[in-house]
Scaffold this motif. Sequence first.
Motif, PDB file in Angstrom:
ATOM      1  N   LEU A   1      -1.344   0.630 -10.837  1.00 37.61           N
ATOM      2  CA  LEU A   1      -2.309   0.728  -9.921  1.00 37.61           C
ATOM      3  C   LEU A   1      -4.123   0.078 -10.192  1.00 37.61           C
ATOM      4  O   LEU A   1      -4.729  -0.106  -9.289  1.00 37.61           O
ATOM      5  N   ARG A   2      -3.865  -0.477 -11.352  1.00 39.64           N
ATOM      6  CA  ARG A   2      -5.192  -1.220 -11.763  1.00 39.64           C
ATOM      7  C   ARG A   2      -5.941  -2.253 -10.963  1.00 39.64           C
ATOM      8  O   ARG A   2      -6.992  -2.315 -10.300  1.00 39.64           O
ATOM      9  N   ILE A   3      -4.699  -3.033 -10.392  1.00 37.85           N
ATOM     10  CA  ILE A   3      -5.098  -4.084  -9.457  1.00 37.85           C
ATOM     11  C   ILE A   3      -6.056  -3.678  -8.156  1.00 37.85           C
ATOM     12  O   ILE A   3      -6.786  -4.349  -7.843  1.00 37.85           O
TER      13      ILE A   3
ATOM     14  N   PHE B   1       0.868  -1.436  -0.063  1.00 37.43           N
ATOM     15  CA  PHE B   1      -0.150   0.025  -0.016  1.00 37.43           C
ATOM     16  C   PHE B   1       0.831   1.379   0.049  1.00 37.43           C
ATOM     17  O   PHE B   1       0.477   2.327  -0.691  1.00 37.43           O
ATOM     18  N   LYS B   2       1.982   1.248   0.612  1.00 36.42           N
ATOM     19  CA  LYS B   2       2.924   2.477   0.496  1.00 36.42           C
ATOM     20  C   LYS B   2       3.159   2.769  -0.686  1.00 36.42           C
ATOM     21  O   LYS B   2       3.352   3.835  -1.344  1.00 36.42           O
ATOM     22  N   LYS B   3       3.640   1.701  -1.735  1.00 29.64           N
ATOM     23  CA  LYS B   3       3.928   2.020  -3.040  1.00 29.64           C
ATOM     24  C   LYS B   3       2.788   2.510  -3.850  1.00 29.64           C
ATOM     25  O   LYS B   3       2.982   3.610  -4.767  1.00 29.64           O
ATOM     26  N   PHE B   4       1.504   1.755  -3.494  1.00 24.49           N
ATOM     27  CA  PHE B   4       0.347   2.426  -4.330  1.00 24.49           C
ATOM     28  C   PHE B   4       0.079   3.782  -3.902  1.00 24.49           C
ATOM     29  O   PHE B   4      -0.317   4.483  -4.959  1.00 24.49           O
ATOM     30  N   GLU B   5       0.408   4.691  -2.752  1.00 28.41           N
ATOM     31  CA  GLU B   5       0.014   5.668  -2.448  1.00 28.41           C
ATOM     32  C   GLU B   5       1.259   6.555  -2.982  1.00 28.41           C
ATOM     33  O   GLU B   5       0.819   7.776  -3.493  1.00 28.41           O
ATOM     34  N   GLN B   6       2.458   5.973  -3.001  1.00 25.50           N
ATOM     35  CA  GLN B   6       3.473   6.704  -3.979  1.00 25.50           C
ATOM     36  C   GLN B   6       2.903   7.025  -5.450  1.00 25.50           C
ATOM     37  O   GLN B   6       3.205   8.138  -5.929  1.00 25.50           O
ATOM     38  N   LEU B   7       2.473   5.994  -6.095  1.00 26.60           N
ATOM     39  CA  LEU B   7       1.994   6.179  -7.276  1.00 26.60           C
ATOM     40  C   LEU B   7       0.883   6.985  -7.515  1.00 26.60           C
ATOM     41  O   LEU B   7       0.869   7.611  -8.518  1.00 26.60           O
ATOM     42  N   TYR B   8       0.008   7.039  -6.644  1.00 26.00           N
ATOM     43  CA  TYR B   8      -1.353   8.096  -6.470  1.00 26.00           C
ATOM     44  C   TYR B   8      -0.448   9.250  -6.541  1.00 26.00           C
ATOM     45  O   TYR B   8      -1.218  10.190  -7.133  1.00 26.00           O
ATOM     46  N   ASP B   9       0.326   9.677  -5.821  1.00 18.98           N
ATOM     47  CA  ASP B   9       1.001  10.799  -5.648  1.00 18.98           C
ATOM     48  C   ASP B   9       1.511  11.438  -7.160  1.00 18.98           C
ATOM     49  O   ASP B   9       1.556  12.561  -7.410  1.00 18.98           O
ATOM     50  N   VAL B  10       2.357  10.563  -7.733  1.00 23.23           N
ATOM     51  CA  VAL B  10       2.934  10.890  -9.078  1.00 23.23           C
ATOM     52  C   VAL B  10       1.842  11.020  -9.905  1.00 23.23           C
ATOM     53  O   VAL B  10       1.717  12.074 -10.859  1.00 23.23           O
ATOM     54  N   ARG B  11       0.636  10.318  -9.876  1.00 20.14           N
ATOM     55  CA  ARG B  11      -0.400  10.322 -10.838  1.00 20.14           C
ATOM     56  C   ARG B  11      -1.006  11.610 -10.591  1.00 20.14           C
ATOM     57  O   ARG B  11      -1.328  12.532 -11.683  1.00 20.14           O
ATOM     58  N   ILE B  12      -1.224  12.357  -9.314  1.00 19.82           N
ATOM     59  CA  ILE B  12      -1.825  13.613  -9.052  1.00 19.82           C
ATOM     60  C   ILE B  12      -1.032  14.731  -9.713  1.00 19.82           C
ATOM     61  O   ILE B  12      -1.488  15.730 -10.441  1.00 19.82           O
TER      62      ILE B  12
ATOM     63  N   GLU C   1      -9.641   5.297  -0.514  1.00 23.18           N
ATOM     64  CA  GLU C   1     -10.124   3.931  -0.622  1.00 23.18           C
ATOM     65  C   GLU C   1      -9.257   2.644  -0.311  1.00 23.18           C
ATOM     66  O   GLU C   1      -9.424   1.633  -0.091  1.00 23.18           O
ATOM     67  N   VAL C   2      -8.100   2.968  -0.902  1.00 24.41           N
ATOM     68  CA  VAL C   2      -6.911   2.021  -1.006  1.00 24.41           C
ATOM     69  C   VAL C   2      -6.649   1.622   0.499  1.00 24.41           C
ATOM     70  O   VAL C   2      -6.672   0.680   0.718  1.00 24.41           O
TER      71      VAL C   2
END
Length: 240
Positions: free
Chosen positions: A169-171, A87-98, A219-220
């Motif tokens: 992030l799709r998963i 989940f830490k990696k997913f949140e980092q990916l969300y930050d880059v996406r933003i 939600e993640v």
Amino acid sequence: MKLIKTDKTKKKTDEPRTNLTERIYQIIKDDIFSFRLVPGDRFSENEIAERVAASRTPVREALARLQREGYVDVSFRSGWKVNPFDFKKFEQLYDVRIILELAAIKKLCEMETAPDLEDVKRIWLVKPEDRLKDGPTVCGLDERFHEQLIEATGNMEMARIHHEITERLRIIRRIDFTQRNRIEATYDEHAKILRTIIERRAEDAKNYLKTHIEASKAEVRKITLHMLYEAQQQHPADSE
């Protein structure tokens, strides 16, 4: 482990190994993304090889690629296992996406010629009764909405990077769309983002988009084993 059954009488394929490895890679990855394989599930190379009617070599190559991408891991004694969510990696990916999408919105609102968003408008600026209800379908359309905003800037390098992040992030984003209220919210939020871009209200559009993505990111953090189970039931293995 729940995997789609195949015709066991099918002979092992003679297709080129590069194509075969890619096909096997996509099959296993789709199993993970569709929750036929969930975190903690174990399987062997022989099981996959039998299922896809191939030798173990292309199976091993496909699994090695998935291992490099962080989806699976292997143990000498117990075979392959689907990795738990990072989940830490997913949140980092969300930050880059933003960051990427905020930059895209700024550019869209500043372009001398208005960007072509007609295809996006036809999908998202619709009456409530015309909205789609199917979670996986809306999830796919949601991905394209964000990708189309990036593509509309004309910056294909930005689009390429954004697509890679979306893929990773799709998963977990698919779980978000198992909830009816999130589907409705996606339509409402996309409509607000689109209208403010069309009106060239850059700051409002950026605020709406950031709030929209942050809600998905939140939600993640709430994902539970129960939600994983529910998502798996919506993507059951083919019983044919």
